[in-house]
Design an enzyme around this catalytic site. Structure first.
Site, PDB file in Angstrom:
ATOM      1  N   ASP A 151      27.983  72.798  71.550  1.00  0.00           N
ATOM      2  CA  ASP A 151      27.379  71.301  71.025  1.00  0.00           C
ATOM      3  C   ASP A 151      28.570  70.976  70.570  1.00  0.00           C
ATOM      4  OD1 ASP A 151      26.915  68.646  70.746  1.00  0.00           O
ATOM      5  OD2 ASP A 151      25.052  69.034  70.412  1.00  0.00           O
ATOM      6  N   LYS A 202      36.614  63.981  65.600  1.00  0.00           N
ATOM      7  CA  LYS A 202      35.965  64.171  67.328  1.00  0.00           C
ATOM      8  C   LYS A 202      36.836  63.104  68.093  1.00  0.00           C
ATOM      9  CE  LYS A 202      31.767  64.452  71.188  1.00  0.00           C
ATOM     10  NZ  LYS A 202      31.061  65.064  70.727  1.00  0.00           N
ATOM     11  N   GLU A 213      27.206  66.211  77.673  1.00  0.00           N
ATOM     12  CA  GLU A 213      26.472  66.170  77.146  1.00  0.00           C
ATOM     13  C   GLU A 213      24.481  65.575  77.221  1.00  0.00           C
ATOM     14  OE1 GLU A 213      27.643  64.357  73.550  1.00  0.00           O
ATOM     15  OE2 GLU A 213      29.491  65.527  73.020  1.00  0.00           O
ATOM     16  N   ASP A 250      21.772  58.960  75.118  1.00  0.00           N
ATOM     17  CA  ASP A 250      22.564  59.956  74.064  1.00  0.00           C
ATOM     18  C   ASP A 250      23.392  59.059  73.542  1.00  0.00           C
ATOM     19  OD1 ASP A 250      23.542  61.755  72.798  1.00  0.00           O
ATOM     20  OD2 ASP A 250      24.768  63.397  74.576  1.00  0.00           O
TER      21      ASP A 250
END
Lengths: 181, 622
Positions: free
Chosen positions: B26, B88, B185, B207
């Site tokens: 992850d 990210k 994800e 999420d």
């Protein structure tokens, strides 16, 4: 027109997903056959195999998805059914429509614009419901034309009308989505 | 101790029983994790100090040293310009995309393709920073598992576009990881939940991570996880809640222009306050600024709610859009799974509960569930038998289009199309005698190309001069199971073709990735050779095992000559792997692949015929 690059030699989407070649389909059965097929051909089944097998899985999984999407949606299914029976629906060239239908379209469009302009989600919601009813009625007629009476040119004309309603449905969806922004 | 020798012809015990080491990663905005499946179950792997979360923080030193994780995080206030957090957010993004986000302590450099950072160690791309995080996780896994990792599943936000996915895959290549699959994800979380609780029906996965928000609607049926629709916001996450608190703290303390160091300090304090407010009604503490003055961090839950309710609302409209795309209402949703550390905030849990009319599921640790699901998928893709078997059917989040006259985007693949998917459409010339055509590939829902993301632009040359509208240029988009696009164009009458992996405008070209890999070995050419040899051997072993397994199952599909030629190919490749010439190994592997092409096709036919039982099989000429 959208079309998938298929591995050579495949019969047609109905055969691939083992369904009878007709408009009225058992959608639960279609789902089962699709999943059975993907269980075998999906790229995740070949992550560990040779390059050749990975390529084949990609091609077949792509084709299986295309077949399923085509058969699942009634408008795409009707269009495809006509195509394999040699009837071109001429949706881009043939714009001849019954006057009554065209007048209805103008009404729909006006209502859509008003509701979207007023940012009226309820009015848009009511249009969605009405459109669903309208389309279902036409699809029932289409089923009769295709499966019972085999009147293919009449079916093609109805597909052209349904394509208008399909576009209207997408515009309604976009208008609703725009209210979120 | 005596060495063991197996019976001739019998598969060696090591091949049969040893688990192939596969990991799930992850790669988060704030923290990253690595997990694996062991005999005892699926576990998140901790570092030597027992910590599972690796802060996604990388610090570059002048002498070339690179620090990752907790060590780097300590310096984010001291050395903010060389210490990267939330990298990210920069993956696959140009300067104009990230400039809108406001002040950051980094020195951003506009580069074709992707923004880069000016550091004491030179220009560094977000892909390199991410690769350092991946390397640290790979090393952690290799130490914990005591062996080499054969491959990884790396998760990405479902709403990541093609450029962001490609950047992630490039980072993995730089880190020396074989990527089995890029996995969304929320889908990874659904796997962990679904398998844990044997769930059936329609589920929503909400999420909210450190920097990204995803919503996926999935249908679970007998081991099949089918994503019906996905939506999200690639630039909305827990970080934004920190910023909201930070802005308010600045105002309260009368700060106008803070230095990079103080910005970091106050942001850390804001984050701490946010996290405490998940448990407490109010917080009141102090933090020291660089000039020795004291900043007062006092905030209560009501204020926090007021500051962040706009952010919470921004997550709810993607939820409604996803439901509408799936043609479902909240009543159809059987359960809502919360994923991501930011879903610990009571304000989020309450908003989700209100929208869906049910209490969301939080049984699994929201920080770990994505890594756990990724590990399960990695184990499956590595070919380790578990008894359990499942299938993931995922979608692309954003429509893929092509620029047509007037700067309009013509959608070729619609959003939420199940992948892999291929679509083709024909286009024609605009002018008499036109011999070239620009194919501009874009992603996004807007009608105007200028409002979509530009993915690639390439030209098809050599179209024979014809009257306008006569040429037939067929453009084909293929999206693979990682959600990555490749595009080809061919003029149908003349047969002129052009093809592009979609990378140039917002990703790194293969050449650039190769150059970065070589740069990292610039001082040691031997290392580069060693790495190539190592990679080719690993690839050869995979091919040998796959081919042997295929022969064991389906040798009867081949006649004696064909079998003999494949056996010969196996022998040649095995012999090459004993040597140290990586080019020879590659040559032998390519040859074996070539020899097995027909075999692979027959195996596929058999598999499909088995699926299509009954009379109809013969009608399908495959």
């Amino acid at each position: 027109m959208n079309q998938v690059m298929s591995p050579a030699g495949v019969g047609n989407h109905f055969e691939l997903l083992q369904m009878p070649v007709c408009f009225r389909l058992d959608l639960a059965e279609l789902d089962r056959h699709y999943l059975e097929m993907q269980t075998r051909v999906h790229p995740d089944r070949s992550a560990n195999l040779s390059d050749a097998e990975r390529r084949l899985h990609l091609q077949w999984a792509t084709l299986t998805n295309e077949a399923y999407q085509t058969l699942k949606q009634p408008l795409a299914r009707a269009r495809y059914l006509l195509k394999i029976r040699g009837v071109d629906t001429q949706e881009e060239d043939n714009t001849a429509m019954p006057t009554e239908f065209l007048l209805e379209q103008i009404d729909w469009r006006e209502e859509l614009q008003t509701a979207a302009g007023d940012r009226d989600a309820c009015a848009l919601g009511r249009l969605v419901t009405r459109l669903k009813v309208e389309r279902n009625t036409l699809f029932e007629t289409l089923a009769t034309l295709l499966d019972d009476d085999h009147k293919l040119p009449a079916a093609a004309a109805l597909v052209r009308q349904l394509a208008f309603l399909d576009k209207l449905g997408r515009d309604l969806n976009d208008a609703l989505a725009a209210l979120e922004d | 101790m005596l060495l063991q020798i197996s019976e001739p012809g019998a598969p060696s015990p090591s091949q049969q029983t040893v688990r192939r080491l596969a990991i799930g990663i992850d790669l988060g905005t704030t923290n990253s994790l690595v997990a694996t499946v062991e005999d005892s179950g699926t576990t998140v792997l901790a570092d030597a100090k027992g910590r599972s979360l690796l802060p996604s923080v990388v610090r570059y030193h002048k002498d070339g040293e690179i620090e990752v994780g907790h060590g780097a995080k300590l310096y984010q206030s001291e050395d903010p310009a060389n210490t990267f957090v939330s990298v990210k957010r920069y993956m696959g993004r140009g300067l104009s995309d990230v400039a809108a986000r406001g002040e950051v302590p980094y020195r951003l450099v506009d580069m074709p393709g992707m923004v880069q950072f000016e550091t004491v160690a030179g220009l560094i791309s977000p892909v390199q920073v991410s690769a350092e995080i991946l390397k640290a996780l790979r090393e952690r896994a290799e130490q914990a598992l005591g062996g080499e990792i054969v491959g990884a599943v790396i998760t990405v936000p479902a709403y990541f576009d093609d450029a962001q996915r490609q950047a992630t895959k490039d980072a993995a290549a730089l880190a020396g990881l074989e990527v089995f699959r890029l996995l969304n994800e929320p889908t990874a979380a659904a796997v962990a939940y679904g398998l844990d609780q044997a769930a059936e029906g329609t589920y929503a996965v909400y999420d909210l991570g450190g920097g990204t928000f995803d919503i996926s609607i999935l249908k679970l049926t007998r081991g099949v996880f089918e994503v019906l629709a996905t939506n999200g916001d690639p630039a909305l996450g827990g970080d934004d809640f920190d910023h909201a608190v930070y802005d308010w703290l600045c105002e309260r303390n009368g700060y106008t222009a803070l230095s990079a160091i103080d910005t970091r300090r106050l942001l850390s304090a804001a984050r701490e306050a946010k996290e405490l407010l998940s448990k407490l009604e109010e917080v009141d503490f102090h933090t020291e600024m660089s000039d020795g003055s004291i900043a007062n961090i006092a905030i209560d839950r009501t204020t926090f709610t007021r500051l962040t309710e706009g952010l919470v609302k921004r997550t709810l409209s993607p939820v409604r859009k996803a439901l509408r795309d799936a043609d479902l209402t909240v009543e159809d949703v059987k359960g809502v799974v919360l994923v991501g550390g930011a879903t610990r905030m009571p304000i989020i849990q309450a908003a989700v509960a209100e929208l869906f009319g049910q209490t969301p599921l939080t049984d699994l640790d929201p920080d770990k569930v994505v890594a756990l699901g990724a590990a399960m998928q990695a184990n499956l893709l590595a070919g380790n038998k578990t008894g359990d078997d499942w299938l993931l059917l995922d979608v692309i989040p954003l429509s893929l289009g092509i620029e047509t006259l007037g700067g309009l985007s013509e959608k070729i693949v619609p959003r939420n199309a199940t992948i892999p998917v291929a679509r083709a459409q024909e286009f024609t010339t605009w002018k008499d005698g036109q011999t070239a055509m620009t194919i501009h590939v874009v992603q996004g829902e807007r009608e105007l190309v200028s409002e979509c993301r530009s993915l690639a632009r390439f030209e098809l040359h050599g179209i024979p001069p014809m009257v306008a509208g006569m040429a037939r240029v067929r453009v084909t988009y293929q999206v693979d199971a990682d959600g990555l696009l490749s595009v080809s164009a061919a003029e149908q009458i003349s047969g002129v073709e052009a093809r592009v992996e979609v990378k140039p405008s917002y990703g790194l070209s293969d050449g650039e990735v190769a150059r970065m890999i070589e740069d990292s070995y610039a001082h040691a050419k031997d290392d580069l050779e060693a790495r190539r040899l190592h990679e080719q051997r690993a690839e050869a072993v995979r091919l040998l095992e796959a081919t042997e397994a295929a022969l064991a199952e389906d040798a009867n599909l081949l006649d004696a000559d064909e079998q003999a030629s494949i056996f010969e190919g196996l022998r040649t490749l095995r012999a090459a792997t004993e040597g140290t010439d990586w080019l020879a190994i590659k040559g032998a592997a390519d040859a074996l692949n070539e020899l097995s092409t027909e075999f692979a096709a027959r195996r596929m036919d058999l598999s499909i015929r088995t699926a299509l039982t009954g009379q109809r099989v013969d009608a399908l000429s495959i």
